[in-house]
Scaffold this motif. Structure first.
Motif, PDB file in Angstrom:
ATOM      1  N   GLN A  86      41.273 -54.333  51.805  1.00 54.72           N
ATOM      2  CA  GLN A  86      40.695 -53.261  52.617  1.00 54.72           C
ATOM      3  C   GLN A  86      41.757 -52.343  53.204  1.00 54.72           C
ATOM      4  N   LYS A  87      42.875 -52.889  53.604  1.00 53.35           N
ATOM      5  CA  LYS A  87      43.953 -52.069  54.176  1.00 53.35           C
ATOM      6  C   LYS A  87      44.472 -51.052  53.152  1.00 53.35           C
ATOM      7  N   LEU A  88      44.597 -51.478  51.894  1.00 49.26           N
ATOM      8  CA  LEU A  88      45.023 -50.574  50.822  1.00 49.26           C
ATOM      9  C   LEU A  88      43.941 -49.531  50.557  1.00 49.26           C
ATOM     10  N   ARG A  89      42.696 -49.958  50.489  1.00 50.60           N
ATOM     11  CA  ARG A  89      41.576 -49.034  50.265  1.00 50.60           C
ATOM     12  C   ARG A  89      41.554 -47.953  51.351  1.00 50.60           C
ATOM     13  N   ASP A  90      41.737 -48.369  52.601  1.00 52.78           N
ATOM     14  CA  ASP A  90      41.722 -47.421  53.715  1.00 52.78           C
ATOM     15  C   ASP A  90      42.821 -46.373  53.552  1.00 52.78           C
ATOM     16  N   ILE A  92      50.711 -42.058  46.737  1.00 54.70           N
ATOM     17  CA  ILE A  92      50.503 -43.297  46.000  1.00 54.70           C
ATOM     18  C   ILE A  92      51.503 -43.346  44.857  1.00 54.70           C
ATOM     19  N   GLU A  93      52.223 -44.451  44.750  1.00 52.47           N
ATOM     20  CA  GLU A  93      53.143 -44.659  43.634  1.00 52.47           C
ATOM     21  C   GLU A  93      52.563 -45.778  42.777  1.00 52.47           C
ATOM     22  N   GLY A  99      50.900 -39.881  42.766  1.00 52.91           N
ATOM     23  CA  GLY A  99      49.671 -39.133  43.011  1.00 52.91           C
ATOM     24  C   GLY A  99      49.302 -39.264  44.476  1.00 52.91           C
ATOM     25  N   TYR A 100      48.074 -38.862  44.803  1.00 55.04           N
ATOM     26  CA  TYR A 100      47.670 -38.818  46.201  1.00 55.04           C
ATOM     27  C   TYR A 100      46.255 -39.349  46.400  1.00 55.04           C
ATOM     28  N   GLY A 101      46.036 -39.856  47.587  1.00 59.32           N
ATOM     29  CA  GLY A 101      44.717 -40.295  47.974  1.00 59.32           C
ATOM     30  C   GLY A 101      43.889 -39.125  48.467  1.00 59.32           C
ATOM     31  N   VAL A 148      51.782 -47.874  48.599  1.00 60.05           N
ATOM     32  CA  VAL A 148      51.530 -46.820  49.584  1.00 60.05           C
ATOM     33  C   VAL A 148      52.346 -47.158  50.826  1.00 60.05           C
ATOM     34  N   ASP A 149      52.689 -46.132  51.601  1.00 61.43           N
ATOM     35  CA  ASP A 149      53.403 -46.386  52.846  1.00 61.43           C
ATOM     36  C   ASP A 149      52.479 -47.061  53.845  1.00 61.43           C
ATOM     37  N   ASP A 150      53.054 -47.975  54.618  1.00 63.05           N
ATOM     38  CA  ASP A 150      52.257 -48.679  55.643  1.00 63.05           C
ATOM     39  C   ASP A 150      51.841 -47.781  56.774  1.00 63.05           C
TER      40      ASP A 150
END
Length: 138
Positions: free
Chosen positions: A50-54, A63-64, A78-80, A136-138
């Motif tokens: 869920q943390k990644l999905r968010d 996003i790498e 790319g990007y979210g 993704v960055d935290d």
């Protein structure tokens, strides 16, 4: 934060699509699926933590995505987007465009299927395992 999963190649991996590439849980691939590079994925978008999905469902999250086979490696940036739902039951699509649907994992990707490393695609067309890592960055 990073998340890793696996898929496999297939003899019909062509990697010719100019705007997208896809990883799927499906086990079959026809020659029409020229964007599909990985099959038999052991996860779906719904399985992401869920943390990644968010993070992915936020505008402009960088996003790498790393793709690795026994003989090659490639990296896609790319990007979210807040428009992403990440709820397709089988497909994950990375897009150069800003189009979103339930299958979209990232938008504004710097590579599509046709741009991926040739050795990586050769491995995938020889049915090798594909290791996929999302960062993704935290």
């Amino acid at each position: 934060m990073q998340y890793t999963f696996e898929a496999t190649g297939h003899e019909n991996v062509l990697s010719k699509h100019k705007t997208t590439f896809e990883i799927t849980t499906d086990s079959t691939l026809t020659l029409k699926g020229d964007c599909i590079i990985g099959l038999n994925s052991n996860v779906t978008l719904n399985d992401f933590p869920q943390k990644l999905r968010d993070k992915i469902m936020c505008d402009d999250t960088k996003i790498e995505l790393s793709l690795e086979t026994p003989n090659a490696k490639d990296k896609i940036i790319g990007y979210g987007s807040s428009q992403l739902t990440l709820n397709h039951p089988s497909d994950m699509v990375c897009r150069k465009s800003t189009f979103t649907c339930s299958r979209t994992l990232m938008i504004k990707a710097d590579k599509a299927a046709i741009d991926l490393d040739e050795d990586l695609i050769n491995d995938l067309s020889n049915c090798e395992t594909l290791k996929v890592t999302i960062k993704v960055d935290d």
